[in-house]
Write a protein that holds these residues in place. Structure first.
Motif, PDB file in Angstrom:
ATOM      1  N   ALA A 219       7.622  -6.405 -41.853  1.00 48.84           N
ATOM      2  CA  ALA A 219       7.900  -4.871 -41.693  1.00 48.84           C
ATOM      3  C   ALA A 219       7.584  -4.449 -43.356  1.00 48.84           C
ATOM      4  O   ALA A 219       7.153  -3.444 -43.521  1.00 48.84           O
ATOM      5  CB  ALA A 219       9.148  -4.489 -41.303  1.00 48.84           C
ATOM      6  N   THR A 220       8.354  -5.284 -44.114  1.00 49.25           N
ATOM      7  CA  THR A 220       8.286  -4.930 -45.523  1.00 49.25           C
ATOM      8  C   THR A 220       6.708  -4.780 -46.195  1.00 49.25           C
ATOM      9  O   THR A 220       6.646  -3.805 -46.834  1.00 49.25           O
ATOM     10  CB  THR A 220       8.891  -5.880 -46.484  1.00 49.25           C
ATOM     11  OG1 THR A 220      10.107  -6.111 -45.902  1.00 49.25           O
ATOM     12  CG2 THR A 220       8.981  -5.493 -47.788  1.00 49.25           C
TER      13      THR A 220
ATOM     14  N   ILE B 234      11.127  -0.462 -36.465  1.00 46.91           N
ATOM     15  CA  ILE B 234      11.975  -0.541 -35.058  1.00 46.91           C
ATOM     16  C   ILE B 234      12.186   0.742 -34.339  1.00 46.91           C
ATOM     17  O   ILE B 234      11.947   0.794 -33.417  1.00 46.91           O
ATOM     18  CB  ILE B 234      13.315  -1.366 -35.326  1.00 46.91           C
ATOM     19  CG1 ILE B 234      13.194  -2.764 -35.593  1.00 46.91           C
ATOM     20  CG2 ILE B 234      14.083  -1.291 -33.914  1.00 46.91           C
ATOM     21  CD1 ILE B 234      14.521  -3.404 -35.885  1.00 46.91           C
ATOM     22  N   LYS B 235      12.459   1.894 -35.145  1.00 46.65           N
ATOM     23  CA  LYS B 235      12.690   3.297 -34.919  1.00 46.65           C
ATOM     24  C   LYS B 235      11.234   3.609 -34.383  1.00 46.65           C
ATOM     25  O   LYS B 235      11.001   4.587 -33.299  1.00 46.65           O
ATOM     26  CB  LYS B 235      12.986   4.163 -35.897  1.00 46.65           C
ATOM     27  CG  LYS B 235      14.425   4.161 -36.198  1.00 46.65           C
ATOM     28  CD  LYS B 235      14.678   4.706 -37.395  1.00 46.65           C
ATOM     29  CE  LYS B 235      16.191   4.683 -37.943  1.00 46.65           C
ATOM     30  NZ  LYS B 235      16.674   5.242 -39.032  1.00 46.65           N
ATOM     31  N   GLU B 236      10.039   3.425 -34.819  1.00 49.89           N
ATOM     32  CA  GLU B 236       8.736   3.780 -34.510  1.00 49.89           C
ATOM     33  C   GLU B 236       8.526   3.060 -33.216  1.00 49.89           C
ATOM     34  O   GLU B 236       7.880   3.731 -32.329  1.00 49.89           O
ATOM     35  CB  GLU B 236       7.650   3.446 -35.476  1.00 49.89           C
ATOM     36  CG  GLU B 236       7.961   4.190 -36.765  1.00 49.89           C
ATOM     37  CD  GLU B 236       6.836   3.860 -37.557  1.00 49.89           C
ATOM     38  OE1 GLU B 236       6.510   4.610 -38.702  1.00 49.89           O
ATOM     39  OE2 GLU B 236       6.031   2.714 -37.709  1.00 49.89           O
ATOM     40  N   GLN B 237       8.997   1.971 -32.866  1.00 50.36           N
ATOM     41  CA  GLN B 237       8.525   1.307 -31.754  1.00 50.36           C
ATOM     42  C   GLN B 237       9.191   1.842 -30.518  1.00 50.36           C
ATOM     43  O   GLN B 237       8.840   2.350 -29.366  1.00 50.36           O
ATOM     44  CB  GLN B 237       8.940  -0.058 -31.623  1.00 50.36           C
ATOM     45  CG  GLN B 237       8.564  -0.930 -32.758  1.00 50.36           C
ATOM     46  CD  GLN B 237       6.912  -0.749 -33.030  1.00 50.36           C
ATOM     47  OE1 GLN B 237       6.145  -1.076 -32.067  1.00 50.36           O
ATOM     48  NE2 GLN B 237       6.743  -0.377 -34.075  1.00 50.36           N
TER      49      GLN B 237
ATOM     50  N   MET C 109      14.067  -1.356 -40.214  1.00 44.92           N
ATOM     51  CA  MET C 109      14.600  -0.197 -39.338  1.00 44.92           C
ATOM     52  C   MET C 109      13.746   0.851 -39.088  1.00 44.92           C
ATOM     53  O   MET C 109      13.555   1.228 -37.851  1.00 44.92           O
ATOM     54  CB  MET C 109      15.902   0.474 -39.962  1.00 44.92           C
ATOM     55  CG  MET C 109      17.040  -0.499 -40.177  1.00 44.92           C
ATOM     56  SD  MET C 109      17.446  -1.430 -38.540  1.00 44.92           S
ATOM     57  CE  MET C 109      17.750  -0.014 -37.409  1.00 44.92           C
ATOM     58  N   GLU C 110      12.929   1.392 -40.017  1.00 44.69           N
ATOM     59  CA  GLU C 110      11.938   2.322 -39.815  1.00 44.69           C
ATOM     60  C   GLU C 110      10.771   1.894 -38.693  1.00 44.69           C
ATOM     61  O   GLU C 110      10.304   2.623 -37.820  1.00 44.69           O
ATOM     62  CB  GLU C 110      11.288   2.802 -40.952  1.00 44.69           C
ATOM     63  CG  GLU C 110      10.237   3.817 -40.825  1.00 44.69           C
ATOM     64  CD  GLU C 110      10.550   5.248 -40.612  1.00 44.69           C
ATOM     65  OE1 GLU C 110       9.919   5.997 -39.866  1.00 44.69           O
ATOM     66  OE2 GLU C 110      11.978   5.492 -40.649  1.00 44.69           O
TER      67      GLU C 110
ATOM     68  N   PHE D 298      11.127  -9.127 -40.790  1.00 43.55           N
ATOM     69  CA  PHE D 298      11.586  -8.474 -41.776  1.00 43.55           C
ATOM     70  C   PHE D 298      10.300  -8.374 -43.095  1.00 43.55           C
ATOM     71  O   PHE D 298      10.156  -7.455 -43.545  1.00 43.55           O
ATOM     72  CB  PHE D 298      12.788  -9.050 -42.824  1.00 43.55           C
ATOM     73  CG  PHE D 298      13.174  -8.594 -44.192  1.00 43.55           C
ATOM     74  CD1 PHE D 298      13.692  -7.377 -44.216  1.00 43.55           C
ATOM     75  CD2 PHE D 298      12.745  -9.236 -45.235  1.00 43.55           C
ATOM     76  CE1 PHE D 298      14.426  -6.737 -45.547  1.00 43.55           C
ATOM     77  CE2 PHE D 298      13.172  -8.724 -46.595  1.00 43.55           C
ATOM     78  CZ  PHE D 298      13.793  -7.705 -46.865  1.00 43.55           C
TER      79      PHE D 298
ATOM     80  N   SER E  59       7.351  -9.852 -34.091  1.00 41.70           N
ATOM     81  CA  SER E  59       7.528 -10.165 -35.482  1.00 41.70           C
ATOM     82  C   SER E  59       6.082 -10.754 -36.204  1.00 41.70           C
ATOM     83  O   SER E  59       5.709 -10.326 -37.122  1.00 41.70           O
ATOM     84  CB  SER E  59       8.733 -11.030 -35.607  1.00 41.70           C
ATOM     85  OG  SER E  59       9.880 -10.201 -34.830  1.00 41.70           O
TER      86      SER E  59
END
Length: 263
Positions: free
Chosen positions: A249-250, A4-7, A1-2, A246, A157
Motif C-alpha cells: 500500500a505504501t 482499505i477504504k477504497e476497497q 487505511m486509504e 503495508f 496483500s
C-alpha cells in the motif's frame, strides 16, 4: 487505511467489472466460461495420473490421495491464478485508467473476484467427492470461513505489492512466473512434505505462507485440526500478510500518480 477504504467504497464496482471481464475473456470461445472449470479438471487428471497413479503418492492421513490432493490443489489453482494475473492487473489497465478518476488499488481485487467463480465451482466438486466417499462432516469444517478470509487477505496483500512492483520493474513479472512454478512443489500441493522430507526442511518450507493456507484447507476437511492449535504459525502468517499489505500500500500510494511514466 486509504487503500482499505477504497476497497470498501468501490466494492460494487469491483464485482461489476469482474463479471464483465469474465464474459469478455471467454466471449470468443465456443465453450465460454466452461473453460474456467475444464482447464483445472484437465490439470487435476494429469497430476493425479502422474503422482497418484504412476508414482503412488500417499496422503499421509486416513483420506484417499485424490481427496487430499484436491483439498490442496483447488486453492492452489485459485492462488496461482490470482497472483500471476494480479501482478499484471495495474500494468494492463494503466493507460486506460490513468486518464480517469479511478482507484487503481481495486484492480488487484478485481482479479481476485473474477477467479472466484471457478474456485467455488471446484469446491462444489470437492464436496461432491466427499459425499460420495462418505467423508464425515466435523465441527472443524466451520473453520473453512477462517481460511477463506485468510487466503483472500493474503492474496490482496501480495497482489497489491506484486502489481506495484511489476509496473516499476517489468522483469519482476517474468521472475514471478518462475517462482510460482517452484512454489507449486515447495508448497506440498501434490506430495506430502512431512512424509518425504526431514523435519528441519519441512519447518523451513512452512515459512511459505501459501503452505499455511493450503494445509489449512486440508486440516479443515480431512485432518480435523484447528488453526488455534498452532498459534505461533498463525501469528506468523498474519504478520507476513500485514507487512505485505503495508509495504504494498505504501509503494502503491507513493508511485500511482506516476505509474504511466513507467510504461
Amino acid at each position: 487505511m486509504e487503500v482499505i477504504k477504497e476497497q470498501v467504497k468501490n466494492l460494487p464496482m469491483i464485482f461489476r467489472i469482474a463479471r464483465y471481464e469474465d464474459k469478455a475473456t471467454y466471449q470468443s470461445h465456443y465453450l465460454g466460461l466452461a473453460w474456467q472449470i475444464l482447464n483445472p479438471l484437465i490439470q487435476i487428471a494429469i497430476y493425479y495420473f502422474v503422482f497418484g497413479f504412476a508414482m503412488k503418492a500417499k496422503s499421509g492421513s486416513d483420506a484417499s490421495y485424490i481427496e487430499w490432493m484436491l483439498a490442496g490443489i483447488i486453492p492452489w489453482f485459485f492462488i496461482s491464478a490470482v497472483i500471476l494475473q494480479g501482478a499484471n492487473s495495474i500494468y494492463n489497465k494503466i493507460s486506460m485508467v490513468s486518464k480517469m478518476n479511478f482507484p487503481m488499488s481495486i484492480l488487484p481485487n478485481i482479479t481476485i473476484v473474477s477467479n472466484l467463480t471457478s474456485y467455488f465451482t471446484m469446491m462444489l466438486i470437492l464436496l461432491g467427492l466427499f459425499a460420495i466417499n462418505g467423508t464425515p462432516i466435523t465441527i472443524y469444517w466451520g473453520q473453512y470461513l477462517y481460511y477463506f478470509v485468510a487466503m483472500i487477505a493474503f492474496l490482496y496483500s501480495v497482489t497489491l505489492f506484486n502489481a506495484t512492483i511489476s509496473v516499476l520493474v517489468r522483469d519482476y513479472y517474468i521472475m514471478l512466473q518462475s517462482v510460482m512454478r517452484v512454489l507449486f512443489y515447495m508448497s506440498g500441493i501434490v506430495w506430502n512434505l512431512e512424509t518425504m522430507l526431514p523435519q528441519w526442511l519441512v519447518d523451513l518450507l512452512k515459512l511459505n505462507p501459501i503452505y499455511y493456507v493450503v494445509n489449512g484447507f486440508r486440516e479443515t476437511f480431512l485432518m480435523h485440526k484447528g488453526f488455534w492449535e498452532s498459534p505461533s504459525y498463525t501469528m506468523y502468517f498474519w504478520l507476513i500478510t500485514i507487512v505485505l499489505l503495508f509495504v504494498g500500500a505504501t509503494l502503491h500510494m507513493k508511485f500511482r500518480e506516476r505509474f504511466v511514466d513507467y510504461l
